[in-house]
Scaffold this active site. Structure first.
Site, PDB file in Angstrom:
ATOM      1  N   LYS A  86       0.841  -1.206   0.000  1.00 39.70           N
ATOM      2  CA  LYS A  86       0.000   0.000   0.000  1.00 39.70           C
ATOM      3  C   LYS A  86       0.874   1.253   0.000  1.00 39.70           C
ATOM      4  CE  LYS A  86      -2.597  -0.868   3.580  1.00 39.70           C
ATOM      5  NZ  LYS A  86      -2.184  -2.253   3.838  1.00 39.70           N
ATOM      6  N   CYS A 170     -12.522   2.600  16.066  1.00 42.04           N
ATOM      7  CA  CYS A 170     -11.318   1.757  15.985  1.00 42.04           C
ATOM      8  C   CYS A 170     -10.449   1.792  17.224  1.00 42.04           C
ATOM      9  CB  CYS A 170     -10.526   2.052  14.715  1.00 42.04           C
ATOM     10  SG  CYS A 170      -9.407   3.429  14.746  1.00 42.04           S
ATOM     11  N   MET A 171     -10.338   2.917  17.930  1.00 45.16           N
ATOM     12  CA  MET A 171      -9.363   2.979  19.020  1.00 45.16           C
ATOM     13  C   MET A 171      -9.939   3.351  20.375  1.00 45.16           C
ATOM     14  SD  MET A 171      -6.757   1.937  17.745  1.00 45.16           S
ATOM     15  CE  MET A 171      -5.993   1.992  19.343  1.00 45.16           C
ATOM     16  N   MET A 345      -7.663  -4.044  16.477  1.00 46.71           N
ATOM     17  CA  MET A 345      -9.133  -4.050  16.433  1.00 46.71           C
ATOM     18  C   MET A 345      -9.770  -5.222  17.178  1.00 46.71           C
ATOM     19  SD  MET A 345      -9.797  -1.376  15.023  1.00 46.71           S
ATOM     20  CE  MET A 345      -8.265  -0.489  15.048  1.00 46.71           C
ATOM     21  N   GLY A 382      -4.946   1.606  13.956  1.00 52.09           N
ATOM     22  CA  GLY A 382      -5.224   1.286  12.568  1.00 52.09           C
ATOM     23  C   GLY A 382      -4.911   2.450  11.656  1.00 52.09           C
ATOM     24  N   GLN A 383      -5.259   3.669  12.073  1.00 50.73           N
ATOM     25  CA  GLN A 383      -5.196   4.821  11.173  1.00 50.73           C
ATOM     26  C   GLN A 383      -3.930   5.647  11.417  1.00 50.73           C
ATOM     27  OE1 GLN A 383      -9.222   6.510  10.190  1.00 50.73           O
ATOM     28  NE2 GLN A 383      -9.675   5.783  12.237  1.00 50.73           N
TER      29      GLN A 383
END
Ligand code: SF4
Lengths: 797, 88
Positions: A86, A170-171, A345, A382-383
């Site tokens: 990615k 997510c967090m 997650m 995640g981000q």
């Protein structure tokens, strides 16, 4: 020699440089040979990768206003010159042919182009209609200045707390886990733990696909002959499992039982670390009704709570063999090992996410596996800026910058003083968290009339979309504004679409999983009329200011986003043509820095981040000048805020005595379990090729062709019971919705019998119409990892 | 025509490098436990597919990317995925 041969030699030179360990004297972020071969007309500069929370640095090669090459940054400690697939394609993700290039307003059911001025008027009018019903739904992909500007606009300007980021999805449970344990958010350790640990335990986590460059540190150590044990604890076999020494498969929610089982054994055997616990820990349990602080309990009460969690009982609850729980307890009993736990997650998207997070910290604290390099409980994000923007800037509906909360009068007063806004401007009542915000938006008489979405795609990612997203689109006077770079499942339903600049088309700062703040400069122009999200917020604020909206002035009557040049003259940054006359990011970041000392999240001046490949906070000024980052918090050898001689100090302890809290959390059953109507578990997640909802990566032909569409992974035994063939399209149905998906048997991941997995990247297969919006009581984070589903052959098939 | 500069960590068995040398389009460089390599693809060869295949190759433990050049790109990219979108 033709151009292709040149490029090949450049690629080999860069790879050769990245393959060998860094050497003293390596100064060039791109291998000089690679640089020479690509051409002297290519200008290189650094930026963090746009995608995951690992926070790799890339070198971006620009020629004639276009990104033409990407290299891993050799000067970056995070990735040491390497990227995943990615990261390589991040440059191409700018160049999809359907970039949004002009504001669009829905008229007679169709989105039609309008001017920016008209668009800003529309947004301002929606605010004026009723500021208390205006909401912002943001992102862990917001840059730090983007989140900060939105936060100031909402809480300091409108006096409205209805701002929440997708990081809630997510967090949020990691945040509440850290707060409940240490009194302050974010991990104590850093990625160096992966280089120094003897054991890695992944808890419902698949770093081989989700944080691949981090995972390759482990692979590298092992292939160099180092003895390092990997234990994968999950509900489905993944690429991570392929490298594990032990794979422990648990029933959904069984993680709570495994963790209690380990703690039970440490106490029963007397192998817990008594001196560490006596000096540094206290015990805690839930109250009724529950609060994040809970109540203090004694060691004996803690022990009594754990008494029923014998290995046999935990095996029955979790499905993990008693002998494997004993094996885990053996590891935690050994003080000579260094153990790093990783989770993301799996532990967070959990209706008991806060509990599991505290249990994970608890096992490390109880055993004393804490505070040395390699010995740490570490949650991954995640981000790319879930930490930097959502958590540190505090764009959650209850929070204020720098670890403050709206419910605390002192914190409100400090924030009002820093923003120079009148006392009482910031409201004490937390705003709507994500699930509540969308629920209110979907009710005719709900408390939200307008949502401005920035840098995220709730039309595809909100759970239980038939309840939380689609109903609002049928209600008059519910207005959806979306700022984005491409058409998405959300813009498709929006009333107003604002085209945004992306990644190196603007200045930015991110904060990654290990507390590292990273900066980059704009390198290329955005297409058409696409503009920075920070500018969009400031321009709307100015519209309101010009219309006399009181909240957009500070106490001295100055515009809320008053930006000056080096001669202290105001720069009209709300005018796009003047926006880059000054560095607005630098201005906002320096203002934000004023918030960061209270909770010892100190940041250095902006220019320090320009020079570095990111710095991990707290970053403190050295007496002789210069700035020093902190790798290991709460440990005297590295954290400047730990008192001399204390060794370990939890200086934001909720018990006020420097101690961390070890929580007793009983096992609790999931909110929805398979039954005769819906007999299987459904788990959802990501794949390596696609970032989140695929709006960027699915436009890159190479990534798309590698992973063209969603699927349902099915265990072979279930498939044969249902008469389903590999590749056959099947019907998947929960109590909330149904979709059709091709079956993948023995695919990349392998769920056990009784369980299926579906990725969420595919807009045409909206799995979140099936997921559950039940959420954790403290973090309000929904559970995307388990609900009951049935699977059938397609009618007529 | 994508060209990737890769760092491959081979699995620890004797024939791993010999097996890798047979992968079409892959040129191996000199290395120890991490081996530099270049993967060249034809224009119609989907790049990420080839990377995925390489990652799943029996001789490979990990594949990282160090360098990528796409300066040949003239037109905006289009995967064709979003050509037929509709409101629900
Ligand atoms: S691991 Fe994450 S940050 Fe690193 S290159 Fe891949 S997507 Fe980007």
């Amino acid at each position: 020699m033709d151009r292709r041969q040149f490029v090949k030699m450049a690629a080999m030179a860069a790879a050769t440089a990245a393959a060998r360990p860094a050497m003293a004297g390596d100064k060039d972020p791109v291998d000089p040979e690679a640089r020479r071969r690509v051409g002297s007309d290519v200008k290189w500069d650094k930026a963090p990768c746009r995608f995951c929370g690992t926070g790799c640095h890339v070198q971006v090669g620009v020629r004639e206003g276009k990104v033409v090459a990407i290299a891993g940054d050799r000067k970056a400690d995070v990735n040491k010159g390497l990227l995943c697939m990615k990261g390589y394609h991040v440059g191409l993700a700018l160049y999809g042919k359907d970039r949004l290039t002009t504001p669009l307003l829905r008229k007679n059911g169709k989105l039609v182009p309008i001017s920016w001025d008209e668009a800003l008027d529309v947004v301002a009018s929606r605010v004026e209609k009723n500021p208390a019903g205006f909401a912002v739904y943001g992102s862990g992909q917001w840059t730090i200045p983007e989140g900060y500007a939105a936060q100031k606009f909402m809480k300091g300007g409108l006096g409205c707390n209805h701002i929440d980021p997708n990081a809630r999805l997510c967090m949020a449970s990691a945040v509440t886990g850290f707060l409940a344990t240490y009194g302050v958010d974010e991990p104590a350790g850093c990625y160096q733990d992966l280089d120094e640990c003897d054991v890695i335990i992944t808890w419902g986590n698949n770093p081989a696909e989700m944080h691949p460059v981090l995972f390759s540190r482990f692979i590298d150590r092992r292939s160099r002959g180092e003895k390092i044990t990997l234990i994968d604890i999950g509900t489905r076999r993944t690429r991570t499992t392929g490298f594990a020494d032990h794979y422990l498969e648990f029933k959904p929610q069984g993680d709570m039982a495994i963790l209690n089982g380990i703690a039970h054994l440490l106490l029963a055997r007397g192998t817990w670390n008594k001196s560490f616990v006596d000096k540094h820990c206290a015990f805690r349990a839930d109250t009724e009704p529950g609060t994040l602080k809970g109540k203090a309990i004694s060691f004996d009460e803690y022990k009594a709570g754990l008494a029923p969690y014998t290995p046999a009982h935990c095996e029955a609850l979790s499905g993990v063999k008693a002998s494997d729980i004993e094996m885990l307890a053996d590891l935690f009993s050994n003080p000579d090992l260094r153990i790093t736990s990783l989770w993301c997650m799996g532990a967070n998207q959990h209706t008991r996410g806060t509990a599991v997070n505290t249990q994970l910290h608890g096992v490390h604290l109880l055993s004393g596996h804490f505070g040395r390099p390699g010995d740490a409980p570490t949650s991954l994000t995640g981000q790319p800026s879930a930490c930097g923007t959502a958590r540190e800037v505090g764009t959650l509906s209850h929070a204020l910058p720098g670890g403050r909360v709206v419910a605390n009068a002192e914190h409100r007063a400090q924030s009002e003083a820093l923003w120079n806004v009148p006392a009482g401007r910031i409201q004490a009542k937390p705003g709507f968290h994500t699930v509540k915000m969308w629920e209110e938006f979907c009710k005719a008489d709900g408390g939200v009339h307008t949502i401005w979405v920035q840098v995220t795609n709730p039309g595809q990612t909100l759970p239980n979309a038939h309840k939380l997203f689609h109903p609002s689109r049928k209600l008059d006077d519910k207005f959806l504004i979306v700022s984005d770079v491409y058409p998405t499942a959300t813009t498709l339903h929006a009333d107003l679409v604002l085209p945004s600049a992306m990644w190196v088309e603007k200045n930015g700062l991110f904060g990654n999983s290990e507390r590292r703040t990273q900066q980059w400069f704009k390198m290329v122009e955005p297409p058409g009329q696409a503009r920075d999200d920070v500018w969009q917020t400031i321009a709307v604020a100015r519209k309101l200011y010009d219309r006399g909206f009181a909240g957009m002035s500070d106490k001295d009557g100055k515009f809320l986003f008053h930006v000056t040049d080096e001669k202290n003259r105001e720069v009209p940054v709300w005018k796009w043509e003047r926006y880059y006359d000054v560095n607005v990011d630098r201005h906002l970041f320096e203002e934000y820095r004023g918030f960061t000392r209270l909770k010892h999240k100190d940041l250095a001046p902006y220019d320090e981040y320009v020079r570095s490949r990111g710095l991990r906070w707290p970053v403190v000024e050295l007496p002789g000048g210069g700035w020093r980052e902190t790798r290991f918090r709460f440990s005297e050898f590295d954290d400047p805020y730990v008192k001399k001689g204390a060794n370990i100090e939890f200086y934001h302890s909720t018990s006020g005595d420097g101690r961390a809290q070890i929580w007793f959390r009983p096992y609790e059953a999931p909110p929805e379990v398979p039954d005769k109507d819906y007999p299987l578990w459904l788990c959802t997640g990501r794949v390596i090729e696609h970032w989140h909802s695929g709006t960027m990566t699915r436009r890159v032909p190479q990534l798309h062709s590698a992973m063209p569409g969603a699927y349902v992974e099915i265990n072979r035994a279930d498939a044969s019971k249902l008469g389903i063939q590999d590749g056959e399209v099947v019907l998947l149905e929960t109590r909330r919705g149904k979709i059709e998906l091709p079956a993948w048997i023995d695919g990349r991941g392998a769920p056990p019998a009784g369980s299926v997995f579906v990725p969420f990247f595919d807009e045409s297969k909206p799995i979140n119409e099936l997921t559950l919006d039940a959420h954790d009581p403290f973090s309000k984070q929904p559970d995307y990892k388990k609900c009951a589903v049935r699977l059938r052959k397609r009618p007529g098939a | 025509m994508p060209t990737f500069g890769l760092v491959i960590t081979p699995r620890p068995f004797g024939d791993a490098l010999a097996l890798l040398a047979q992968v079409p389009g892959l040129t191996l460089g000199q290395g120890g436990t991490r081996v530099p390599a270049v993967l060249e693809l034809d224009s119609d060869d989907p790049g990420a597919n080839a990377l995925d295949a390489l990652r799943d190759h029996p001789a490979v433990a990990a594949v990282d990317i160090a360098f990528a050049d796409f300066s040949d790109l003239k037109e905006p990219i289009d995967s064709g995925v979003f050509a037929r979108r509709r409101r629900r």
